[in-house]
Write an enzyme that holds these catalytic residues in place. Structure first.
Site, PDB file in Angstrom:
ATOM      1  CD  GLU A 434      -2.219   1.164   2.972  1.00 28.19           C
ATOM      2  OE1 GLU A 434      -2.056   0.141   3.662  1.00 28.19           O
ATOM      3  OE2 GLU A 434      -2.866   2.142   3.341  1.00 28.19           O
ATOM      4  CG  ASP A 507      -0.023   1.692   6.353  1.00 26.93           C
ATOM      5  OD1 ASP A 507       1.077   1.109   6.284  1.00 26.93           O
ATOM      6  OD2 ASP A 507      -0.244   2.831   5.895  1.00 26.93           O
ATOM      7  CG  ASP A 509      -4.072   2.890   8.631  1.00 27.43           C
ATOM      8  OD1 ASP A 509      -4.357   2.029   7.758  1.00 27.43           O
ATOM      9  OD2 ASP A 509      -3.477   3.940   8.371  1.00 27.43           O
ATOM     10  CG  ASP A 511      -7.175   5.095   4.947  1.00 30.17           C
ATOM     11  OD1 ASP A 511      -8.423   5.056   4.961  1.00 30.17           O
ATOM     12  OD2 ASP A 511      -6.501   6.150   4.931  1.00 30.17           O
TER      13      ASP A 511
END
Ligand code: 28F
Length: 644
Positions: A434, A507, A509, A511
């Protein structure tokens, strides 16, 4: 009988039982499908299936399942209890009747019940009965409540420890309880039961066995869940559609034709996917079969008939195709058959030809009556089929273009791909990363001999509410398709796969989890074979870096971080860095923690994981706003908690 003869008798029968048990222990693959986590879960299902049988026969209303702290498992039902006393048919080598519980527990393949009447319907994966579970367990305790008495019998690695004993008295209760501890000599991998996998199956069982309460307690983590569905399959459909906007109330049919129980429930939603599930004797037949074919063909026929009769399809219009009548459909069909025929031992496809006729008949009648009586619903369904037919036509053209282009493009690899030098795909890995900055770290940190990097820009998530067809036209996804070299959909060919391991690295998180969901969904819908063949993985980057004096260590969870701080003796003085994204790691750190095969952990993606993502995807992309808001709120909370 002389004392000596008795001894000989016992020896002969025990040798026979031992041979069976030994065979199971030598070849667990033949009985429970192996020694991996899937096989481990099958042990539980096998025992629960016996309780479900008792429920289907009308004698049991409650099933309690408990995983204890030592990973032993108890399953208890309130059925009739396994009969105590000599078995009416089974005799040992010398003609001496065997104790019933020992027949059930030690004679391989003695699953069936005596007396006809209720049919043996569920049955585990290989229908071998609990004896295989017994053989593969370090110990089993069988407890029976029956005729006012409480009985107990114990087994070690399948072998009875003496004979069944009465250990107490009880009032009116009856039932069977099995507690087993899987044998680490057999299941040598470091595996343990997964709550989420088991709960899925128990939920399903409760849906298709109406009126039974299934309670599941995990004492290892203090989690617990209880299922009871008055509505049977109607509840199941409501559950599956909980995040979707439906077009009408659930259509339900429950009938018995020629001694075969046929139940089905359907509901159209405004989503773009078809979610149909089929069960035969409570087993989820993932490859479908005659019951599923019956359900599908009746829907197509009824929709076309109705549309013609009411002038919604003109003479010049072609009929709706099967696909047109299934977009946005959620449907379940569950049959209970006294003599089910499956394609293979794994019971994933039902073959009985008469079932198709009966299901078509039952569902056809119920569904056409529903359309006649609910013209508003009928209009909405036909309108959905019409849009779907048009969209399918347009999408087909677009997709053909993508496939043709990606076939060409596979000769020219995407520019963003940092390829590896190795050509033998059994040795190579593709990291899908990503963001460009993390992509940069990964490119520098990797072992370029066998690791390739494809950075994706986060933009792909902005195609919200788009059909996957539209996502296919995104440059990022196109780059991915050509890097993999397999083609997609019906054209997928695993032979072309350029990397043995395809690793999603995002990641930790919100997103990151969106992008992971999207990728998993994409793979699930267009390259499911890649998942089935075990090529897809998720990388596990650390969440924390803990530094104290000259030591640096990485932690992958909060708990692990706390443990590390303690171990390193740093306490307050330890420097703790929480990684918010991959981009915060330098190339060396990324290599050490996440990419170096010697240190890293990869999560293998299973088809169930991907199916779950598919549902999450529907929720995130679909038009039902509430569930999406809830999901985002829940996640936002999780993130906040982590930051404290
Ligand atoms: C914890 C898992 O295994 N429940 C079971 C029964 C009830 C009968 C039975 C089982 C007899 C001759 C095999 C009772 N009364 N839960 C369970 N509940 N097995 S297993 O019979 C076993 C057969 O061969 C039962 C009358 N008929 C059957």
């Amino acid at each position: 009988m002389a004392e000596k003869d008795k001894k000989t008798n016992y020896d002969v029968s025990s040798i026979q039982a031992l041979e069976g048990i030994e065979h199971v222990r030598k070849r667990p693959g033949m009985y429970v499908g192996g020694t991996d986590i899937k096989a481990l879960h099958h042990l539980v299902y096998e025992v629960v299936d016996n309780a479900i049988d008792e429920a289907l026969a009308g004698f049991c209303t409650a099933i309690n399942i408990t995983i204890h702290a030592d990973s032993s498992v108890s399953v208890e039902d309130n059925g009739r209890g396994i009969p105590v006393g000599p078995h009416p048919a089974k005799k040992d080598a010398n003609g001496k009747p065997m104790e019933t519980v020992d027949v059930v527990m030690t004679v391989i393949g003695a699953g069936g019940k005596f007396g006809g009447g209720g049919y043996k319907v569920s049955g585990g994966l290989h229908g071998v009965g609990i004896s295989a579970v017994n053989a593969l367990s370090e110990w089993v305790t069988t407890e029976i409540k029956r005729d006012g008495k409480f009985w107990r019998q114990e087994y070690k690695r399948g072998v009875p420890q003496g004979s069944i004993k009465q250990v107490g008295k009880i009032k009116d209760e009856t039932g069977t309880k099995q507690t087993f501890k899987f044998d680490k000599q057999i299941f040598t991998e470091d595996i343990d039961f997964r709550f989420d996998t088991l709960i899925q199956r128990f939920r399903e069982m409760a849906f298709v066995t109406r009126g039974v309460t299934i309670r599941f307690i995990d004492e290892r983590s203090d989690r617990e869940m209880t299922f009871y569905f008055e509505g049977g399959l109607t509840s199941f459909v409501r559950y599956l559609n909980r995040n979707r906007e439906n077009l009408h109330t659930v259509v339900h049919v429950d009938k018995e034709i020629e001694n075969i129980g046929i139940e089905a429930a359907i509901q159209y939603t405004d989503s773009y996917t078809e979610s149909v599930y089929s069960f035969a004797n409570t087993i989820n037949t993932i490859d479908g079969g005659t019951h599923l074919t019956g359900l599908r063909s009746s829907l197509t026929r009824v929709v076309n008939d109705y549309a013609r009769k009411n002038g919604l399809l003109k003479d010049a219009d072609p009929n709706f195709s099967g696909d047109d009548t299934r977009e946005g459909l959620t449907g379940i069909v569950s049959v209970k058959h006294p003599n089910p025929q499956f394609e293979s031992q794994t019971k994933v496809k039902l073959m009985n030809p008469e079932v198709q006729t009966y299901v078509t008949q039952a569902v056809g009648e119920a569904f056409s009556t529903f359309l006649e009586e609910n013209p508003q619903a009928a209009k909405a369904i036909i309108a959905k089929c019409l849009t779907s037919a048009r969209a399918r036509d347009a999408a087909r053209k677009a997709r053909d273009l993508v496939i043709r282009k990606s076939a060409l493009e596979s000769l020219t690899l995407p520019g963003k791909l940092a390829d590896c030098s190795e050509r033998d795909s059994s040795k190579t890995e593709l990291y899908i990363v990503e963001g460009d900055s993390a992509g940069g770290s990964a490119k520098q940190g990797r072992d370029r001999h066998f690791q390739a990097i494809l950075p994706l820009r986060g933009k792909i998530m902005n195609t919200e509410r788009a059909r996957l067809d539209k996502i296919l036209s995104s440059n990022e996804i196109k780059a991915l398709i050509s890097a993999l070299g397999t083609g997609i959909g019906d054209n997928f060919d695993v032979e072309g796969l350029r990397y043995g391991r395809v690793i999603i690295m995002t990641d930790a998180d919100v997103d990151g989890s969106h992008i992971r969901t999207l990728l998993l969904t994409f793979f699930f819908r267009y390259m499911s074979k890649l998942i089935e063949d075990g090529h897809l993985y998720i990388a596990q980057p650390p969440l924390f870096r803990v530094a104290y004096k000259t030591q640096i260590k990485y932690a992958y969870s909060d708990k692990e971080k706390d443990k590390l701080v303690k171990e390193m003796g740093g306490g307050e003085k330890a420097g703790i860095q929480r990684y918010k994204g991959l981009g915060e790691m330098n190339p060396v750190q990324l290599w050490e923690t996440t990419m170096n095969p010697e240190n890293r952990t990869l999560l293998l993606v299973t088809i169930e994981d991907a199916a779950e993502s598919d549902r999450t995807f529907d929720m995130l992309m679909g038009d039902a706003v509430d569930p999406r808001r809830k999901f985002i709120q829940t996640h936002a909370k999780a993130v906040r908690n982590l930051d404290i």
